[in-house]
Design a protein around this motif. Structure first.
Motif, PDB file in Angstrom:
ATOM      1  N   UNK A 316       0.820  -1.217   0.000  1.00 38.31           N
ATOM      2  CA  UNK A 316       0.000   0.000   0.000  1.00 38.31           C
ATOM      3  C   UNK A 316       0.850   1.261   0.000  1.00 38.31           C
ATOM      4  N   UNK A 317       2.170   1.125  -0.008  1.00 38.35           N
ATOM      5  CA  UNK A 317       3.038   2.281   0.200  1.00 38.35           C
ATOM      6  C   UNK A 317       4.048   2.440  -0.928  1.00 38.35           C
ATOM      7  N   UNK A 318       4.551   3.660  -1.093  1.00 35.43           N
ATOM      8  CA  UNK A 318       5.663   3.855  -2.031  1.00 35.43           C
ATOM      9  C   UNK A 318       6.955   3.299  -1.454  1.00 35.43           C
ATOM     10  N   UNK A 319       7.974   3.239  -2.277  1.00 37.95           N
ATOM     11  CA  UNK A 319       9.284   2.776  -1.838  1.00 37.95           C
ATOM     12  C   UNK A 319       9.799   3.660  -0.713  1.00 37.95           C
ATOM     13  N   UNK A 320      10.240   3.039   0.385  1.00 42.07           N
ATOM     14  CA  UNK A 320      10.748   3.789   1.531  1.00 42.07           C
ATOM     15  C   UNK A 320      11.619   2.860   2.373  1.00 42.07           C
ATOM     16  N   UNK A 321      12.505   3.420   3.218  1.00 42.56           N
ATOM     17  CA  UNK A 321      13.386   2.574   4.031  1.00 42.56           C
ATOM     18  C   UNK A 321      12.659   1.861   5.161  1.00 42.56           C
ATOM     19  N   UNK A 322      11.492   2.357   5.583  1.00 43.71           N
ATOM     20  CA  UNK A 322      10.710   1.716   6.651  1.00 43.71           C
ATOM     21  C   UNK A 322       9.360   1.301   6.080  1.00 43.71           C
ATOM     22  N   UNK A 323       9.427   0.339   5.197  1.00 46.15           N
ATOM     23  CA  UNK A 323       8.266   0.068   4.373  1.00 46.15           C
ATOM     24  C   UNK A 323       7.175  -0.701   5.091  1.00 46.15           C
ATOM     25  N   UNK A 324       7.532  -1.805   5.715  1.00 45.10           N
ATOM     26  CA  UNK A 324       6.497  -2.623   6.337  1.00 45.10           C
ATOM     27  C   UNK A 324       6.205  -3.857   5.515  1.00 45.10           C
ATOM     28  N   UNK A 325       4.922  -4.101   5.264  1.00 42.72           N
ATOM     29  CA  UNK A 325       4.516  -5.399   4.727  1.00 42.72           C
ATOM     30  C   UNK A 325       4.365  -5.381   3.211  1.00 42.72           C
ATOM     31  N   UNK A 326       4.485  -6.618   2.661  1.00 44.93           N
ATOM     32  CA  UNK A 326       4.175  -6.886   1.257  1.00 44.93           C
ATOM     33  C   UNK A 326       3.307  -8.136   1.203  1.00 44.93           C
ATOM     34  N   UNK A 327       2.425  -8.205   0.226  1.00 45.09           N
ATOM     35  CA  UNK A 327       1.629  -9.401  -0.023  1.00 45.09           C
ATOM     36  C   UNK A 327       2.074 -10.032  -1.338  1.00 45.09           C
ATOM     37  N   UNK A 328       2.200 -11.355  -1.331  1.00 43.84           N
ATOM     38  CA  UNK A 328       2.537 -12.091  -2.541  1.00 43.84           C
ATOM     39  C   UNK A 328       1.896 -13.486  -2.465  1.00 43.84           C
ATOM     40  N   UNK A 329       1.760 -14.146  -3.608  1.00 42.03           N
ATOM     41  CA  UNK A 329       2.115 -13.702  -4.959  1.00 42.03           C
ATOM     42  C   UNK A 329       1.000 -12.853  -5.582  1.00 42.03           C
ATOM     43  N   UNK A 330       1.393 -11.869  -6.359  1.00 41.66           N
ATOM     44  CA  UNK A 330       0.433 -11.045  -7.085  1.00 41.66           C
ATOM     45  C   UNK A 330       0.943 -10.822  -8.513  1.00 41.66           C
ATOM     46  N   UNK A 331      -0.020 -10.682  -9.423  1.00 43.78           N
ATOM     47  CA  UNK A 331       0.283 -10.418 -10.831  1.00 43.78           C
ATOM     48  C   UNK A 331      -0.140  -8.993 -11.146  1.00 43.78           C
ATOM     49  N   UNK A 332       0.829  -8.175 -11.527  1.00 40.44           N
ATOM     50  CA  UNK A 332       0.540  -6.801 -11.939  1.00 40.44           C
ATOM     51  C   UNK A 332      -0.387  -6.792 -13.143  1.00 40.44           C
ATOM     52  N   UNK A 333      -1.433  -5.997 -13.096  1.00 40.02           N
ATOM     53  CA  UNK A 333      -2.311  -5.784 -14.251  1.00 40.02           C
ATOM     54  C   UNK A 333      -1.758  -4.641 -15.082  1.00 40.02           C
ATOM     55  N   UNK A 334      -1.406  -4.900 -16.320  1.00 39.73           N
ATOM     56  CA  UNK A 334      -0.913  -3.800 -17.139  1.00 39.73           C
ATOM     57  C   UNK A 334      -0.262  -4.250 -18.427  1.00 39.73           C
ATOM     58  N   UNK A 335       0.284  -3.266 -19.119  1.00 33.47           N
ATOM     59  CA  UNK A 335       0.932  -3.469 -20.418  1.00 33.47           C
ATOM     60  C   UNK A 335       2.284  -2.770 -20.388  1.00 33.47           C
ATOM     61  N   UNK A 336       3.301  -3.460 -20.857  1.00 37.88           N
ATOM     62  CA  UNK A 336       4.625  -2.866 -21.021  1.00 37.88           C
ATOM     63  C   UNK A 336       4.818  -2.522 -22.492  1.00 37.88           C
ATOM     64  N   UNK A 337       5.188  -1.272 -22.765  1.00 36.84           N
ATOM     65  CA  UNK A 337       5.558  -0.873 -24.122  1.00 36.84           C
ATOM     66  C   UNK A 337       7.079  -0.842 -24.222  1.00 36.84           C
ATOM     67  N   UNK A 338       7.615  -1.355 -25.320  1.00 33.53           N
ATOM     68  CA  UNK A 338       9.066  -1.442 -25.464  1.00 33.53           C
ATOM     69  C   UNK A 338       9.450  -1.430 -26.937  1.00 33.53           C
ATOM     70  N   UNK A 339      10.741  -1.223 -27.193  1.00 39.94           N
ATOM     71  CA  UNK A 339      11.280  -1.292 -28.544  1.00 39.94           C
ATOM     72  C   UNK A 339      12.369  -2.353 -28.574  1.00 39.94           C
ATOM     73  N   UNK A 340      12.570  -2.962 -29.719  1.00 40.19           N
ATOM     74  CA  UNK A 340      13.601  -3.969 -29.903  1.00 40.19           C
ATOM     75  C   UNK A 340      14.537  -3.546 -31.025  1.00 40.19           C
ATOM     76  N   UNK A 341      15.679  -4.200 -31.074  1.00 41.45           N
ATOM     77  CA  UNK A 341      16.609  -3.954 -32.178  1.00 41.45           C
ATOM     78  C   UNK A 341      16.026  -4.503 -33.475  1.00 41.45           C
TER      79      UNK A 341
END
Length: 341
Positions: A316-341
């Motif tokens: 639930x939080x942004x990146x920080x040195x005193x972050x706390x908890x994470x839940x896993x496993x989770x699959x990010x919903x989204x699309x990656x745009x990229x270029x190739x050679x």
């Protein structure tokens, strides 16, 4: 006479006796013609510049008459090592807003290449700026696409302020485009049974790629802020180590809501990932984003012949040195745009 404070020209990088040279004074109100007869449709100019700050290049049509002063009509402007050699920028027009910024002391490399592609009916599809490193070869600093100003390029003008400049024109010719101009995409899923503010996951490049954008899946149709961090390798063991990550986006955006794609701004600094390498991303949104419960953190979830995306974790939080908890496993919903050679 040769300007004081400069080494012998024969000792400068890549110098050949046939190369054209130009000395520019410390003067923010004077452009000098550096290269002419450039290819408008698919061009490139390679040069060395010896300066300590604010080496400017203006690209545009030779049909525009320059009458002196800081401003020159109908030219793109590239600033190398501006602001006391702390960042470089590209502008759609001379003295215009900074469209893309590249941080760092780039003038120490001295050798640069600018290339452009497909100017058709005053539409430039892409403009690229690179520096040359003895360690890694040509390094892409700035990739601007699409370019909307639409000036024909057949001339390069240069100037320096904050320092004097010594310019050596190496080559002109056809542009070098190692990456596809049209972005490719890979979608994880928009199926969802969970939500979180932050998604953390890794990808693997199966060939050299450049990440240019992300499309996310928001829970609501609200306005919020998004921050994205990236790091080489796996994220595990670095969840609270802010110094191990680089922030590549901090923007305001408006979510499209459930079941809809929410495109984010194009990355100002695209992320290069070499073939065979892992790379991690930490995507935080102030409004909830959708995700999916996975099978096991680190499992491969989606792939094609160029990229693999793995199951990760959420918070639930942004990146920080005193972050706390994470839940896993989770699959990010989204699309990656990229270029190739």
């Amino acid at each position: 006479s040769w300007p004081s404070g400069f080494p012998s020209i024969s000792t400068l990088p890549s110098f050949q006796p046939s190369m054209e040279t130009l000395f520019t004074p410390n003067d923010s109100n004077q452009w000098f013609e550096f290269a002419t007869g450039l290819s408008p449709s698919n061009g490139m100019v390679t040069f060395d510049v010896e300066a300590s700050s604010n080496a400017h290049v203006a690209l545009g049509p030779s049909s525009v008459t320059y009458g002196g002063g800081r401003y020159i009509d109908d030219h793109y402007e590239i600033v190398l090592g501006g602001w006391k050699n702390t960042q470089s920028v590209v502008r759609y027009e001379n003295l215009g807003p900074n469209e893309i910024k590249y941080p760092g002391n780039v003038l120490k490399f001295r050798k640069f290449r600018i290339s452009w592609h497909d100017i058709t009916s005053f539409t430039l599809s892409a403009l690229k700026v690179e520096f040359y490193s003895d360690y890694s070869g040509w390094v892409e600093m700035i990739f601007l696409q699409p370019v909307t100003a639409g000036y024909t390029i057949d001339r390069a003008m240069v100037m320096t302020h904050g320092s004097t400049g010594l310019w050596i024109l190496e080559t002109t010719g056809a542009g070098d485009w190692p990456y596809s101009l049209d972005p490719k995409t890979l979608t994880t899923t928009f199926q969802t049974n969970s939500a979180a503010n932050a998604n953390v996951f890794k990808i693997k490049a199966l060939q050299d790629i450049v990440i240019t954008n992300f499309i996310i899946h928001t829970h609501d149709r609200n306005t919020g802020t998004v921050r994205i961090w990236e790091k080489e390798g796996d994220y595990r063991g670095f969840e609270n180590n802010v110094g191990a990550w680089n922030i590549i986006m901090s923007e305001t955006f408006t979510g499209k809501g459930r079941g809809k794609q929410t495109p984010l701004a194009t990355l100002a600094m695209p992320v290069f990932i070499a073939a065979g390498s892992f790379h991690s991303f930490y995507i935080y949104s102030s409004i909830l984003t959708r995700c999916k419960r996975g099978s096991a953190e680190g499992n491969l979830f989606r792939s094609n012949t160029e990229i693999q995306i793995y199951e990760g974790m959420v918070s639930s939080r942004p990146l920080s040195p005193n972050h706390g908890w994470f839940y896993s496993p989770r699959v990010w919903n989204g699309i990656i745009e990229y270029r190739t050679r």
